[in-house]
Design a protein around this motif. Structure first.
Motif, short mmCIF file in Angstrom:
data_model
loop_
_atom_site.label_atom_id
_atom_site.label_comp_id
_atom_site.label_asym_id
_atom_site.label_seq_id
_atom_site.Cartn_x
_atom_site.Cartn_y
_atom_site.Cartn_z
N ALA A 20 -11.29 -14.75 29.77
CA ALA A 20 -10.29 -14.04 30.56
C ALA A 20 -9.75 -12.84 29.80
O ALA A 20 -9.62 -11.74 30.35
N ARG A 21 -9.46 -13.04 28.54
CA ARG A 21 -8.93 -11.94 27.72
C ARG A 21 -9.98 -10.86 27.49
O ARG A 21 -9.65 -9.67 27.49
N LEU A 22 -11.23 -11.25 27.29
CA LEU A 22 -12.31 -10.27 27.12
C LEU A 22 -12.42 -9.38 28.36
O LEU A 22 -12.47 -8.16 28.25
N GLY A 23 -12.45 -10.00 29.53
CA GLY A 23 -12.52 -9.22 30.76
C GLY A 23 -11.30 -8.35 30.95
O GLY A 23 -11.41 -7.18 31.34
N TYR A 24 -10.12 -8.91 30.68
CA TYR A 24 -8.87 -8.16 30.85
C TYR A 24 -8.83 -6.94 29.94
O TYR A 24 -8.60 -5.82 30.38
N TRP A 25 -9.04 -7.16 28.63
CA TRP A 25 -8.94 -6.04 27.69
C TRP A 25 -10.07 -5.05 27.90
O TRP A 25 -9.89 -3.84 27.67
N GLY A 26 -11.23 -5.53 28.35
CA GLY A 26 -12.32 -4.62 28.67
C GLY A 26 -11.94 -3.69 29.80
O GLY A 26 -12.16 -2.47 29.72
N LEU A 27 -11.36 -4.24 30.86
CA LEU A 27 -10.90 -3.41 31.98
C LEU A 27 -9.77 -2.49 31.54
O LEU A 27 -9.72 -1.32 31.92
N TRP A 28 -8.88 -3.02 30.74
CA TRP A 28 -7.72 -2.26 30.28
C TRP A 28 -8.18 -1.02 29.50
O TRP A 28 -7.55 0.04 29.60
N LEU A 29 -9.25 -1.13 28.74
CA LEU A 29 -9.78 0.01 28.00
C LEU A 29 -10.69 0.90 28.86
O LEU A 29 -10.67 2.12 28.73
N LEU A 30 -11.49 0.28 29.72
CA LEU A 30 -12.46 1.03 30.51
C LEU A 30 -11.81 2.02 31.48
O LEU A 30 -12.25 3.16 31.58
N ILE A 31 -10.78 1.58 32.18
CA ILE A 31 -10.20 2.40 33.25
C ILE A 31 -9.72 3.77 32.73
O ILE A 31 -10.13 4.80 33.26
N PRO A 32 -8.87 3.84 31.71
CA PRO A 32 -8.45 5.18 31.27
C PRO A 32 -9.59 5.98 30.64
O PRO A 32 -9.66 7.20 30.83
N ALA A 58 -3.25 6.35 36.96
CA ALA A 58 -2.04 5.56 37.18
C ALA A 58 -2.28 4.48 38.24
O ALA A 58 -1.90 3.32 38.05
N LEU A 59 -2.91 4.84 39.34
CA LEU A 59 -3.14 3.89 40.43
C LEU A 59 -4.06 2.74 40.01
O LEU A 59 -3.88 1.61 40.46
N LEU A 60 -5.02 3.02 39.16
CA LEU A 60 -5.95 1.97 38.76
C LEU A 60 -5.56 1.27 37.46
O LEU A 60 -5.94 0.13 37.25
N TRP A 61 -4.82 1.92 36.61
CA TRP A 61 -4.51 1.34 35.31
C TRP A 61 -3.19 0.57 35.30
O TRP A 61 -3.08 -0.47 34.65
N LEU A 62 -2.21 1.05 36.04
CA LEU A 62 -0.90 0.40 36.01
C LEU A 62 -0.90 -1.07 36.46
O LEU A 62 -0.19 -1.88 35.85
N PRO A 63 -1.69 -1.47 37.45
CA PRO A 63 -1.69 -2.90 37.80
C PRO A 63 -2.11 -3.81 36.64
O PRO A 63 -1.67 -4.96 36.55
N LEU A 64 -2.92 -3.29 35.73
CA LEU A 64 -3.35 -4.10 34.59
C LEU A 64 -2.22 -4.34 33.59
O LEU A 64 -2.31 -5.23 32.76
N TRP A 65 -1.16 -3.55 33.65
CA TRP A 65 -0.04 -3.75 32.76
C TRP A 65 0.85 -4.92 33.20
O TRP A 65 1.55 -5.51 32.38
N LEU A 66 0.79 -5.26 34.48
CA LEU A 66 1.69 -6.31 35.00
C LEU A 66 1.48 -7.68 34.34
O LEU A 66 2.45 -8.32 33.96
N PRO A 67 0.25 -8.17 34.18
CA PRO A 67 0.09 -9.50 33.58
C PRO A 67 -0.04 -9.48 32.05
O PRO A 67 -0.26 -10.53 31.45
N MET A 68 0.11 -8.33 31.42
CA MET A 68 -0.17 -8.22 29.99
C MET A 68 0.62 -9.23 29.14
O MET A 68 0.05 -9.92 28.29
#
Length: 146
Positions: A20-32, A58-68
């Motif tokens: 879960a963390r691998l996928g999350y942090w991967g997306l978190w880095l990939l989007i910007p 902002a529209l694609l990256w900000l939702p990833l900050w919510l569950p951080m």
């Protein structure tokens, strides 16, 4: 009452937490990286491109900050509702896979893989950690109000 941190985590649960963390942090880095440097969208006039990049990011990256916070802390409930957020990235990647080519398509495939890893990891981590902690959603047949 036993604190959640005191309940041992099974190896299987740790594996899903790592996924879960691998996928999350991967997306978190990939989007910007994708939207600001690798393949920014170039719609609109040249004077609007920078604003469009920032708005898209902002529209694609900000939702990833919510569950951080909950993902860092390993909170099962956060992993459960983070699956709703990961659906944004499934849809984004599948849409781009369908309509794009070249680098956009490759980045979309990477996004789809990361979103899938996060979804599987979050789903099973929330389930197994919830069982370990004794958390459960009551079944409808056990509801005394019926």
């Amino acid at each position: 009452m036993i604190e959640h941190a005191e309940v041992a985590m099974a190896p299987r649960t740790k594996t899903y937490l790592a996924l879960a963390r691998l996928g999350y942090w991967g997306l978190w880095l990939l989007i910007p990286l994708w939207l600001l440097w690798l393949a920014p969208a170039t719609y609109g006039s040249t004077s609007q491109v920078t604003g469009n990049k920032l708005i898209s990011t902002a529209l694609l990256w900000l939702p990833l900050w919510l569950p951080m916070y909950g993902i860092i802390r390993g909170k099962a409930y956060t992993f459960a509702w983070a699956n709703f957020i990961v659906m944004i990235y499934f849809l984004h990647s599948l849409t781009n896979l369908w309509v794009s080519s070249g680098l956009y398509q490759l980045l979309s495939l990477i996004e789809l893989v990361l979103a899938s890893i996060m979804f599987i990891g979050c789903t099973y981590f929330a389930r197994y950690r919830g069982i370990e902690l004794g958390l459960k959603i009551p079944k409808l047949k056990d509801d005394p109000r019926q």
